[in-house]
Write a protein that holds these residues in place. Structure first.
Motif, PDB file in Angstrom:
ATOM      1  N   LEU A   1       0.833  -1.199   0.000  1.00 28.85           N
ATOM      2  CA  LEU A   1       0.000   0.000   0.000  1.00 28.85           C
ATOM      3  C   LEU A   1       0.871   1.253   0.000  1.00 28.85           C
ATOM      4  O   LEU A   1       2.020   1.215   0.440  1.00 28.85           O
TER       5      LEU A   1
ATOM      6  N   ASP B   1       2.695   4.585   1.089  1.00 29.35           N
ATOM      7  CA  ASP B   1       3.223   5.015   2.381  1.00 29.35           C
ATOM      8  C   ASP B   1       2.400   6.207   2.878  1.00 29.35           C
ATOM      9  O   ASP B   1       2.323   7.230   2.192  1.00 29.35           O
ATOM     10  N   PRO B   2       1.780   6.096   4.070  1.00 23.06           N
ATOM     11  CA  PRO B   2       0.947   7.210   4.535  1.00 23.06           C
ATOM     12  C   PRO B   2       1.742   8.486   4.785  1.00 23.06           C
ATOM     13  O   PRO B   2       1.207   9.589   4.673  1.00 23.06           O
TER      14      PRO B   2
ATOM     15  N   ARG C   1      -3.577   5.992   0.502  1.00 18.71           N
ATOM     16  CA  ARG C   1      -3.498   4.652   1.081  1.00 18.71           C
ATOM     17  C   ARG C   1      -4.890   4.034   1.211  1.00 18.71           C
ATOM     18  O   ARG C   1      -5.100   2.860   0.919  1.00 18.71           O
TER      19      ARG C   1
ATOM     20  N   GLY D   1      -1.634   2.943   8.718  1.00 17.70           N
ATOM     21  CA  GLY D   1      -0.277   2.439   8.845  1.00 17.70           C
ATOM     22  C   GLY D   1       0.269   2.552  10.247  1.00 17.70           C
ATOM     23  O   GLY D   1       1.460   2.341  10.486  1.00 17.70           O
TER      24      GLY D   1
END
Length: 212
Positions: A140, A142-143, A151, A207
């Protein structure tokens, strides 16, 4: 702005989560407020990060407060129950939602039957939890670098792709029972069930694992 599917959204920088139950006075208010509470615990103000959490009911009590037992359950978790107003599900809610999480399969079917290309973004809550658990978080966005909105969109797409491959062990496994009219003990068991289902979802969205 309008998506290629014709679904209007407020802005590309927001992601709307819509929780749906029957009356919008028990399950969906609990789920809405527990989601906000968990998000706030991980990332601060969710709206400030572009995550908007709402709820409605397929037979919603428009303008009604949530059930007193639902407020008690939220208080048990330290979540804010103030200012809640019930809503009846309408087309606009589905059109604007990027993710619809329902209490039961019947609710899911009702949302999808409304159209608006809702099928790929509508799941029961526990179905979505089951699918999210199977997604490798490293696949996913990266926040930190890409933001939680990017995301979240990727998470929904990944879950939709898995749906036909990862089936529920039983039909009831993807459902949250209705506590309407039940004693507080049953409300609390439903609250625990919802909270447990939300934990991996919020972790995957942000995350950030839950604080222990």
């Amino acid at each position: 702005m309008t998506t290629p599917e014709g679904r209007g959204i407020g802005t590309a920088s927001t992601f709307r989560i819509l929780h749906v139950s029957t009356g919008n006075v028990c399950r969906s208010p609990i789920t809405e407020r527990l989601t906000r509470h968990a998000l706030r615990d991980r990332i601060g103000d969710p709206a400030g990060c572009g995550l908007i959490v709402e709820s409605a009911g397929t037979w919603g009590h428009e303008g009604a407060p949530m059930e007193a037992n639902a407020e008690t359950v939220l208080a048990d978790f330290g979540a804010d129950a103030s200012g809640f107003v019930g809503r009846e599900l309408i087309d606009e809610h589905v059109v604007r939602a990027d993710l619809v999480l329902t209490a039961t399969r019947d609710h899911r079917a009702q949302v999808i039957s409304m159209g608006h290309s809702a099928g790929l973004r509508t799941f029961t809550l526990k179905e979505f939890t089951r699918l999210v658990r199977a997604i490798d978080p490293t696949t996913l966005p990266d926040p930190e670098a890409d933001g939680v909105v990017a995301r979240a969109h990727a998470l929904v797409q990944a879950a939709a792709a898995l749906r036909g491959w990862l089936l529920a062990p039983t039909a009831e496994a993807d459902e949250v029972n209705d506590p309407y009219g039940a004693p507080i003990t049953f409300f609390r068991s439903v609250g625990d069930e919802i909270n447990q289902a939300l934990e991996p979802v919020v972790t995957a969205l942000t995350g950030v694992p839950a604080h222990r």
